[in-house]
Design an enzyme around this catalytic site. Structure first.
Site, PDB file in Angstrom:
ATOM      1  N   GLY A  35      -6.380  51.743   0.518  1.00 19.09           N
ATOM      2  CA  GLY A  35      -7.552  52.588   0.717  1.00 19.09           C
ATOM      3  C   GLY A  35      -8.686  51.986  -0.085  1.00 19.09           C
ATOM      4  O   GLY A  35      -8.784  50.769  -0.202  1.00 19.09           O
ATOM      5  N   GLU A  36      -9.505  52.812  -0.664  1.00 22.92           N
ATOM      6  CA  GLU A  36     -10.593  52.335  -1.528  1.00 22.92           C
ATOM      7  C   GLU A  36     -10.321  52.888  -2.919  1.00 22.92           C
ATOM      8  O   GLU A  36     -10.311  54.093  -3.121  1.00 22.92           O
ATOM      9  CB  GLU A  36     -11.937  52.819  -0.977  1.00 22.92           C
ATOM     10  CG  GLU A  36     -13.109  51.916  -1.343  1.00 22.92           C
ATOM     11  CD  GLU A  36     -13.477  52.024  -2.817  1.00 22.92           C
ATOM     12  OE1 GLU A  36     -13.632  50.975  -3.483  1.00 22.92           O
ATOM     13  OE2 GLU A  36     -13.603  53.160  -3.300  1.00 22.92           O
ATOM     14  N   SER A  37     -10.067  52.004  -3.878  1.00 17.39           N
ATOM     15  CA  SER A  37      -9.484  52.433  -5.151  1.00 17.39           C
ATOM     16  C   SER A  37     -10.384  53.381  -5.932  1.00 17.39           C
ATOM     17  O   SER A  37      -9.892  54.337  -6.548  1.00 17.39           O
ATOM     18  CB  SER A  37      -9.120  51.217  -6.010  1.00 17.39           C
ATOM     19  OG  SER A  37     -10.255  50.411  -6.261  1.00 17.39           O
ATOM     20  N   CYS A  50      -2.085  47.253  -2.279  1.00 12.47           N
ATOM     21  CA  CYS A  50      -3.530  47.014  -2.247  1.00 12.47           C
ATOM     22  C   CYS A  50      -4.254  47.935  -3.247  1.00 12.47           C
ATOM     23  O   CYS A  50      -4.153  47.734  -4.443  1.00 12.47           O
ATOM     24  CB  CYS A  50      -4.075  47.134  -0.830  1.00 12.47           C
ATOM     25  SG  CYS A  50      -5.694  46.345  -0.611  1.00 12.47           S
ATOM     26  N   ARG A  99     -10.406  43.584  -8.357  1.00 12.47           N
ATOM     27  CA  ARG A  99     -10.660  44.237  -7.066  1.00 12.47           C
ATOM     28  C   ARG A  99     -11.319  43.273  -6.084  1.00 12.47           C
ATOM     29  O   ARG A  99     -12.134  42.447  -6.471  1.00 12.47           O
ATOM     30  CB  ARG A  99     -11.598  45.444  -7.230  1.00 12.47           C
ATOM     31  CG  ARG A  99     -10.996  46.643  -7.883  1.00 12.47           C
ATOM     32  CD  ARG A  99     -12.006  47.775  -7.992  1.00 12.47           C
ATOM     33  NE  ARG A  99     -12.321  48.374  -6.695  1.00 12.47           N
ATOM     34  CZ  ARG A  99     -13.520  48.376  -6.128  1.00 12.47           C
ATOM     35  NH1 ARG A  99     -14.543  47.778  -6.701  1.00 12.47           N
ATOM     36  NH2 ARG A  99     -13.711  48.967  -4.966  1.00 12.47           N
ATOM     37  N   ILE A 109      -6.059  42.603   3.089  1.00 11.97           N
ATOM     38  CA  ILE A 109      -7.290  43.216   3.596  1.00 11.97           C
ATOM     39  C   ILE A 109      -8.155  43.605   2.393  1.00 11.97           C
ATOM     40  O   ILE A 109      -7.827  44.539   1.669  1.00 11.97           O
ATOM     41  CB  ILE A 109      -6.984  44.453   4.461  1.00 11.97           C
ATOM     42  CG1 ILE A 109      -6.031  44.083   5.610  1.00 11.97           C
ATOM     43  CG2 ILE A 109      -8.280  45.062   5.003  1.00 11.97           C
ATOM     44  CD1 ILE A 109      -5.460  45.278   6.347  1.00 11.97           C
ATOM     45  N   ARG A 110      -9.226  42.864   2.155  1.00 12.02           N
ATOM     46  CA  ARG A 110     -10.078  43.093   0.961  1.00 12.02           C
ATOM     47  C   ARG A 110      -9.196  43.299  -0.269  1.00 12.02           C
ATOM     48  O   ARG A 110      -9.392  44.223  -1.055  1.00 12.02           O
ATOM     49  CB  ARG A 110     -11.006  44.291   1.168  1.00 12.02           C
ATOM     50  CG  ARG A 110     -12.056  44.084   2.233  1.00 12.02           C
ATOM     51  CD  ARG A 110     -12.906  45.331   2.439  1.00 12.02           C
ATOM     52  NE  ARG A 110     -13.616  45.689   1.219  1.00 12.02           N
ATOM     53  CZ  ARG A 110     -13.983  46.926   0.897  1.00 12.02           C
ATOM     54  NH1 ARG A 110     -13.694  47.930   1.699  1.00 12.02           N
ATOM     55  NH2 ARG A 110     -14.640  47.164  -0.222  1.00 12.02           N
ATOM     56  N   HIS A 140      -0.255  44.526   2.507  1.00 13.92           N
ATOM     57  CA  HIS A 140       0.102  45.763   3.214  1.00 13.92           C
ATOM     58  C   HIS A 140       1.375  45.568   4.037  1.00 13.92           C
ATOM     59  O   HIS A 140       1.305  45.348   5.249  1.00 13.92           O
ATOM     60  CB  HIS A 140      -1.030  46.170   4.163  1.00 13.92           C
ATOM     61  CG  HIS A 140      -2.277  46.639   3.493  1.00 13.92           C
ATOM     62  ND1 HIS A 140      -2.537  47.965   3.263  1.00 13.92           N
ATOM     63  CD2 HIS A 140      -3.339  45.955   3.006  1.00 13.92           C
ATOM     64  CE1 HIS A 140      -3.714  48.080   2.666  1.00 13.92           C
ATOM     65  NE2 HIS A 140      -4.218  46.883   2.496  1.00 13.92           N
ATOM     66  N   GLU A 197       3.354  47.695   5.119  1.00 13.16           N
ATOM     67  CA  GLU A 197       3.547  48.807   6.059  1.00 13.16           C
ATOM     68  C   GLU A 197       2.982  48.520   7.441  1.00 13.16           C
ATOM     69  O   GLU A 197       3.333  49.213   8.406  1.00 13.16           O
ATOM     70  CB  GLU A 197       2.943  50.097   5.490  1.00 13.16           C
ATOM     71  CG  GLU A 197       1.433  50.194   5.481  1.00 13.16           C
ATOM     72  CD  GLU A 197       0.744  49.469   4.326  1.00 13.16           C
ATOM     73  OE1 GLU A 197      -0.489  49.571   4.228  1.00 13.16           O
ATOM     74  OE2 GLU A 197       1.448  48.789   3.531  1.00 13.16           O
TER      75      GLU A 197
END
Length: 202
Positions: free
Chosen positions: A49-51, A81, A110, A139-140, A182, A184
């Site tokens: 997600g976005e930490s 992530c 990050r 992913i990022r 990721h 998953e």
């Protein structure tokens, strides 16, 4: 403990994908949104997600301190992530007010691999996982710049990874595991199977 109960922090990110992966890997999986739900689980997955957003949501949902307490008491956890970032003891390139859980003695950067357009895939050799190399989707993604003496490095970007070659992308400290990538989303269940085995062994 035949099928341990593993929670997935259900505030943001690939929650459904982690729930499915855990169920496929021999666990009963449930979404976690409230502090009292933490008491019932044998392990916890913190998805991507976005930490910084996730750290705010942990505070809004009053989960931050109860989760820190459970981790201190030995709750097994796996973070992918943004989950890796939240589990770190030190985070580079984050907001000064961002909260983290400090469950792994490591320094994480990050968005180390760049923006969304710089996302990539790579085959990794993963310590403790047998068979073919693991296809990893970044992913990022963060990477790990430092690990403490008690932290085991599980995977690094291979030499073919260009500027990121050799960077640490998977670690374990005790019953806590984290990956930059990721698993998953690929259908390869081996990281989740490893984590479920850790939960069973605690």
């Amino acid at each position: 403990m035949t099928r341990p109960l593993v929670g997935v922090l259900a505030l943001q990110g690939d929650v459904r994908e982690h729930l499915a992966a855990l169920n496929d890997s021999g666990a009963d999986a449930v979404g976690i949104r409230r502090p009292e739900e933490l008491e019932k689980i044998d392990g916890l997955v913190i998805p991507g997600g976005e930490s910084t957003t996730m750290s705010k949501l942990l505070q809004i949902f009053e989960l931050l301190e109860p989760l820190k307490a459970r981790l201190r008491d030995g709750l097994p956890a796996y973070g992918s992530c943004a989950g890796m970032i939240l589990l770190a003891s030190e985070i580079l390139d984050t907001r000064p007010d961002a909260q983290h859980l400090g469950a792994i003695d490591m320094t994480v950067r990050r968005n180390a691999f760049g923006r969304q357009v710089d996302s990539f895939e790579s085959d990794l050799e993963f310590e403790g996982i047998v068979g073919d190399p693991m296809r990893a989707v970044f992913i990022r993604a963060p990477w790990v710049e430092r690990v403490g003496d008690d932290v085991q490095v599980l995977a690094r970007v291979p030499e073919s990874g260009g500027a990121a070659a050799g960077r640490i992308v998977a670690v374990r400290q005790g019953a806590v595991v984290a990956t930059s990538f990721h698993p998953e989303v690929t259908g390869d269940r081996r990281v989740h199977e490893l984590f479920v085995d850790i939960v069973r062994g605690v």
